[in-house]
Design a protein around this motif. Structure first.
Motif, short mmCIF file in Angstrom:
data_model
loop_
_atom_site.label_atom_id
_atom_site.label_comp_id
_atom_site.label_asym_id
_atom_site.label_seq_id
_atom_site.Cartn_x
_atom_site.Cartn_y
_atom_site.Cartn_z
N THR A 133 0.83 -1.19 0.00
CA THR A 133 0.00 0.00 0.00
C THR A 133 0.87 1.25 0.00
O THR A 133 0.58 2.24 -0.69
N GLY A 134 1.96 1.22 0.78
CA GLY A 134 2.87 2.36 0.81
C GLY A 134 3.53 2.61 -0.54
O GLY A 134 3.68 3.76 -0.96
N SER A 190 0.88 4.07 -2.78
CA SER A 190 0.57 5.43 -2.32
C SER A 190 1.66 6.42 -2.73
O SER A 190 1.37 7.53 -3.17
N THR A 199 1.51 6.93 -6.44
CA THR A 199 0.29 7.68 -6.75
C THR A 199 0.45 9.14 -6.34
O THR A 199 -0.05 10.04 -7.03
N PHE A 200 1.14 9.37 -5.22
CA PHE A 200 1.39 10.75 -4.79
C PHE A 200 2.16 11.51 -5.86
O PHE A 200 1.86 12.67 -6.16
N THR A 256 -6.44 13.30 -2.63
CA THR A 256 -6.35 12.59 -1.35
C THR A 256 -6.83 11.16 -1.49
O THR A 256 -6.23 10.23 -0.95
N ILE A 291 -4.17 8.97 -3.27
CA ILE A 291 -2.93 8.69 -2.56
C ILE A 291 -3.06 7.48 -1.66
O ILE A 291 -2.19 6.61 -1.62
N PHE A 292 -4.18 7.38 -0.95
CA PHE A 292 -4.30 6.25 -0.02
C PHE A 292 -5.52 5.37 -0.32
O PHE A 292 -5.40 4.16 -0.36
N ALA A 308 -5.15 3.42 -3.53
CA ALA A 308 -4.02 2.51 -3.35
C ALA A 308 -4.40 1.33 -2.47
O ALA A 308 -4.06 0.18 -2.76
N LEU A 309 -5.14 1.60 -1.40
CA LEU A 309 -5.57 0.54 -0.51
C LEU A 309 -6.50 -0.43 -1.23
O LEU A 309 -6.39 -1.65 -1.08
N SER A 345 -8.46 3.11 6.59
CA SER A 345 -9.27 4.08 5.84
C SER A 345 -9.76 5.20 6.75
O SER A 345 -9.72 6.38 6.37
#
Length: 513
Positions: free
Chosen positions: A9-10, A13, A16-17, A277, A280-281, A284-285, A316
């Protein structure tokens, strides 16, 4: 194994960031060069139509249907059968999308009328939108095949290449805005060409990674094959179930086209900040958790399945709730800092702030759906989410017709947020009722940590943001420094408060199976 989930996930993320950061650069250029006038309204509609189809067909329905079937073949079938599935899906998907692309280009004026009928009162704007749509529509062909390749790579645990691919879209569109636009009589036409060219590059970028896995497809027609038919059966209902929020956004565009010029663009810029936002997470999650859940379902491990859902929901909320609070409080300062340049005026900031606050209120719901929906798709259940998606769309339309009378474009944004909460709630209740998700003990204590952390952060941001008028008169560097200080300080206050009240991140890391 939970550390592997968090690490994946990191990775997604972080990449994606980078893409979203370039997206901000892109949108800042758009605001400076093109403002929120008729040309940008036309481009936003011309891009939103194929972009919606991308999320419906590619990242939405297709990915949700393909990944579980691919994971099952990979776990239970021979390599030859797996490769045959890839070849047949590539050939069938490509042929269908080629036909769809041709029809979309031919019927561009009809599509514009269906999705932005308000433009018909301005013939020049309507014609420009149709011309742009003919250029952007092939994007759906290339990006759907890109999503197909990304689904294979994600299922094999190769997340970096698919996560980095969107960077190419932003680079192409930045190049189009800076270097191609001045050579067009209508500068925004260059943006449409940037979208089309980006689709080609994104697909080509995935191919070497597929070759390294010996899964580079040799397309063949396979409509009647068992694997393709299973994917189609799962995909058709998932087109609504996984993308209800996107359909709601497109309905927003239709109604916004009947409002004053600029409304479509104000909604666009609001959506971009929320998507930043979310991508980013949240996205991705969702990308990481679907293959994980699909493998656990294929391995008949219900306890591990439930634990993974619990892990995803906690993360989340840990990220989504403060992001929602911060986005709503800092809506005006964010827009003034990022977009108030050139053709994007203080009036545009005020109008966009209204819709951003409304959209931002639904951010946490958008994130929760990214985790809850895979809980159904991983089990190859697409019918349940589609029913809830239809309910969400119905609620959204009803609220829009009501709220647009008093809140104009902001009412459209608020209705989408409220409908997403209903969608997320229905998904969660069904998972709980059917026993597929059994919460791990400790939720009340976790909720208390979140409440205290967000209250402390909100108080700090309200104190530090000050009056919006001071952001208008500040220089760009002053705005950036002030915003950076607020964001960093808000994150610090939130983290210190949560940790100080007893929240331990190691407990969250250890929860997934």
């Amino acid at each position: 194994m939970s550390k592997s989930l968090l690490r994946s996930t990191g990775t997604v993320s972080a990449l994606t960031f980078l893409s979203r950061l370039l997206g901000f650069v892109r949108d800042m250029l758009y605001a400076r060069l093109f403002g929120a006038g008729a040309g940008m309204d036309a481009f936003n509609v011309a891009f939103r139509i194929p972009n919606l189809m991308r999320r419906l067909v590619a990242e939405g329905a297709f990915s949700q249907a393909f990944v579980p079937v691919f994971s099952e073949y990979r776990a239970q079938r021979s390599p030859e059968e797996l490769k045959r599935l890839v070849d047949e899906v590539a050939g069938t998907l490509g042929a269908v999308l080629l036909l769809l692309t041709a029809l979309g280009m031919i019927g561009a004026p009809l599509l514009v009328w269906l999705f932005a009928s308000g433009f018909s009162s301005e013939p020049a704007k309507f014609a420009l939108t149709a011309d742009m749509l003919r250029i952007t529509f092939p994007y759906i062909l290339f990006i759907a095949l890109t999503a197909f390749a990304g689904g294979i790579l994600n299922s094999c645990g190769k997340f970096a290449v698919p996560a980095l691919t969107p960077v190419l879209l932003n680079l192409c569109m930045i190049g189009a805005a800076l270097w191609a636009a001045p050579h067009f009589a209508e500068p925004t036409l260059a943006l449409a060409w940037g979208v089309c060219i980006a689709g080609v590059f994104q697909l080509l970028y995935q191919l070497p990674a597929l070759r390294a896995l010996a899964l580079l497809p040799r397309p063949r027609w396979g409509w009647a094959s068992a694997g393709v038919q299973r994917i189609l059966q799962l995909m058709l209902p998932a087109m609504l179930g996984s993308s209800a929020a996107q359909i709601n956004l497109l309905i927003n565009t239709q109604l916004a086209s009947t409002l004053p010029t600029g409304s479509v663009s104000w909604l666009y810029y609001s959506d971009r900040l929320v998507e930043f936002t979310l991508g980013i997470f949240g996205a991705a999650l969702g990308t990481v958790i679907l293959p994980k859940l699909a493998r656990q379902h294929a391995d008949a491990a219900p306890a591990a399945f439930s634990a993974t859902l619990d892990w995803g929901l906690r993360w989340s909320l840990l990220i989504g709730v403060p992001s929602t609070v911060a986005l709503m409080i800092l809506a005006g300062p964010l827009l003034a800092t990022l977009f108030m340049h050139g053709e994007f005026t203080a009036h545009d900031v005020v109008m966009t702030t209204r819709s951003l606050v409304a959209y931002g209120s639904g951010l946490v719901a958008f994130m929760l759906i990214k985790v809850l929906a895979p809980g159904f798709y991983a089990r190859q259940d697409t019918r349940t989410p589609v029913r809830y998606g239809l309910v969400s769309i119905g609620v959204n339309i009803g609220l829009q017709l009501l709220l647009v009378q008093w809140l104009a474009h902001a009412g459209l944004a608020l209705s989408t947020a409220l409908a997403s909460f209903i969608n997320a709630g229905l998904l969660l209740v069904r998972l709980l009722r059917d026993g597929h998700y059994v919460p791990v003990p400790g939720w009340w204590r976790f909720g208390l940590h979140l409440l205290l952390g967000n209250l402390a952060m909100a108080a700090f941001l309200l104190w530090g943001a000050g009056d919006l008028a001071q952001w208008y008169t500040a220089t760009t560097s002053e705005r950036l420094l002030h915003l950076a200080w607020l964001v960093a300080g808000g994150m610090a206050v939130y983290a210190v408060t949560c940790l100080g009240t007893g929240l331990r991140l190691r407990d969250l890391v250890a929860r997934a199976a």
